[in-house]
Structure formats: C-alpha cells, structure tokens
Write a protein that holds these residues in place. Structure first.
Motif, PDB file in Angstrom:
ATOM      1  N   CYS A  47       0.940  -1.334  -0.076  1.00 22.03           N
ATOM      2  CA  CYS A  47      -0.143  -0.060   0.068  1.00 22.03           C
ATOM      3  C   CYS A  47       0.854   1.381   0.067  1.00 22.03           C
ATOM      4  O   CYS A  47       0.189   2.527   0.125  1.00 22.03           O
ATOM      5  N   ASP A  85      -6.060  -2.693   1.116  1.00 16.59           N
ATOM      6  CA  ASP A  85      -6.674  -2.153   0.113  1.00 16.59           C
ATOM      7  C   ASP A  85      -5.744  -1.684  -1.251  1.00 16.59           C
ATOM      8  O   ASP A  85      -6.028  -1.277  -2.208  1.00 16.59           O
ATOM      9  N   TYR A  87      -2.310   0.337  -3.050  1.00 16.96           N
ATOM     10  CA  TYR A  87      -2.182   1.618  -3.383  1.00 16.96           C
ATOM     11  C   TYR A  87      -3.059   2.146  -4.214  1.00 16.96           C
ATOM     12  O   TYR A  87      -3.236   1.776  -5.205  1.00 16.96           O
ATOM     13  N   GLN A  88      -3.765   3.150  -3.722  1.00 18.72           N
ATOM     14  CA  GLN A  88      -5.072   3.630  -4.565  1.00 18.72           C
ATOM     15  C   GLN A  88      -4.727   4.913  -5.303  1.00 18.72           C
ATOM     16  O   GLN A  88      -5.711   5.647  -5.932  1.00 18.72           O
ATOM     17  N   SER A  89      -3.718   5.660  -5.218  1.00 19.38           N
ATOM     18  CA  SER A  89      -3.300   6.931  -5.745  1.00 19.38           C
ATOM     19  C   SER A  89      -2.196   6.865  -6.701  1.00 19.38           C
ATOM     20  O   SER A  89      -0.888   7.404  -6.815  1.00 19.38           O
TER      21      SER A  89
END
Length: 163
Positions: A47, A85, A87-89
């Motif tokens: 993440c 979750d 890495y979302q960016s």
C-alpha cells in the motif's frame, strides 16, 4: 504532487493474495509474520506507506521485474500480513516515501538497467522522473532504498492517461 506523466504501482494485490494463501513466496521462503515495533522502520510495498507500531506485517522475497535476465533482482520486501486496500493513488508519489531518499533505477524495454539516480529531496521527484522518461531508452523506473537497495515501487510512463 499530482502529475499526468507517470503512474506509481505497488506489488499487485492479486500477487500478494496468492503468496499469502500459499504461505510462502515465489522462491519457497515461508512468509515471515511479525509485529512492527517502531514507526517508520517498515515501508510496506502493498500500500506504499510505513507500517504503524503494532501492525502485523510480513517479510517476503520479491522479484519486481517480469522480464527476467541478469537485472531481474530478487530481494526482501515488507507487506501487510493480511490483505489491505493496496495503493489507490497511482498518479501521486507515495506520501509514505516522501521523507526517504530514493535510488531511481531506470530500465529499458528488455529489463536492462540503463541509468541510476539518487533522489535527495521529494522536491526533486517530479523533475527526476521527467528527466529519466525524456531518455528514449528508459521504459520504466524502480524506486529503491538508497542504503539497502530494496525495491520500493515501480514508476511507469503514462501516455494520454494510459500506461
């Protein structure tokens, strides 16, 4: 820092799910689970942040390059012991790595190392990435720990919003 010329990627969650389920990494090493004792000592490659004190983390061997060859290094990386979750960016340089000096290792399309550059300050990140991607021989970049050489994450060129 937002940009439209590069994307950052952590180790894919599907890859980590498979390793956690098997309870060993791709090299036959058992997944070593432990509890983080100090803030900032354990950079997570799932993440792209640092583990907090008391978080359950795991140590695995990872080969970030899928191209094989002599530059396809295998090394230790930390991940969450349980799924997270991820890495979302992707279009943002990871906040958890901003204070860390990084070695940007640039590779060609065949996975051969073509350039290395140390990034001393996060103020320099965008310009260093842009400079490396201006080179026609650079296909992708790996961010690595300056002292230990451990893989942190991959950086890919983005064209018209696509990798």
């Amino acid at each position: 820092m937002y940009t439209d010329n590069f994307a950052v990627s952590a180790i894919p969650p599907s890859h980590l799910r498979r390793i956690r389920a098997a309870e060993h990494d791709d090299f036959g090493n058992p997944v070593e689970v432990f509890v983080a004792q100090e803030a900032g000592e354990t950079p997570l490659r799932c993440c792209l942040r640092e583990a907090g004190v008391g978080e359950s983390v795991a140590l695995i061997a990872h080969q970030p390059s899928d191209r094989g060859g002599p530059y396809a290094e295998v090394g230790p990386v930390f991940i969450h012991a349980e799924p997270c979750d991820g890495y979302q960016s992707a279009n943002t340089y990871p906040e958890g790595f901003r204070r860390r000096r990084q070695l940007f290792r640039a590779y060609d399309v065949d996975g051969r190392q073509v350039h290395n550059q140390i990034v001393e300050s996060t103020d320099d990140v965008s310009s260093v990435i842009a400079e490396l991607f201006e080179r026609p021989d650079v296909a992708f970049i790996h961010s690595r720990n300056v002292l230990a050489g451990c893989y942190m994450f991959a950086i890919h060129r983005v064209h018209d919003g696509l990798r």
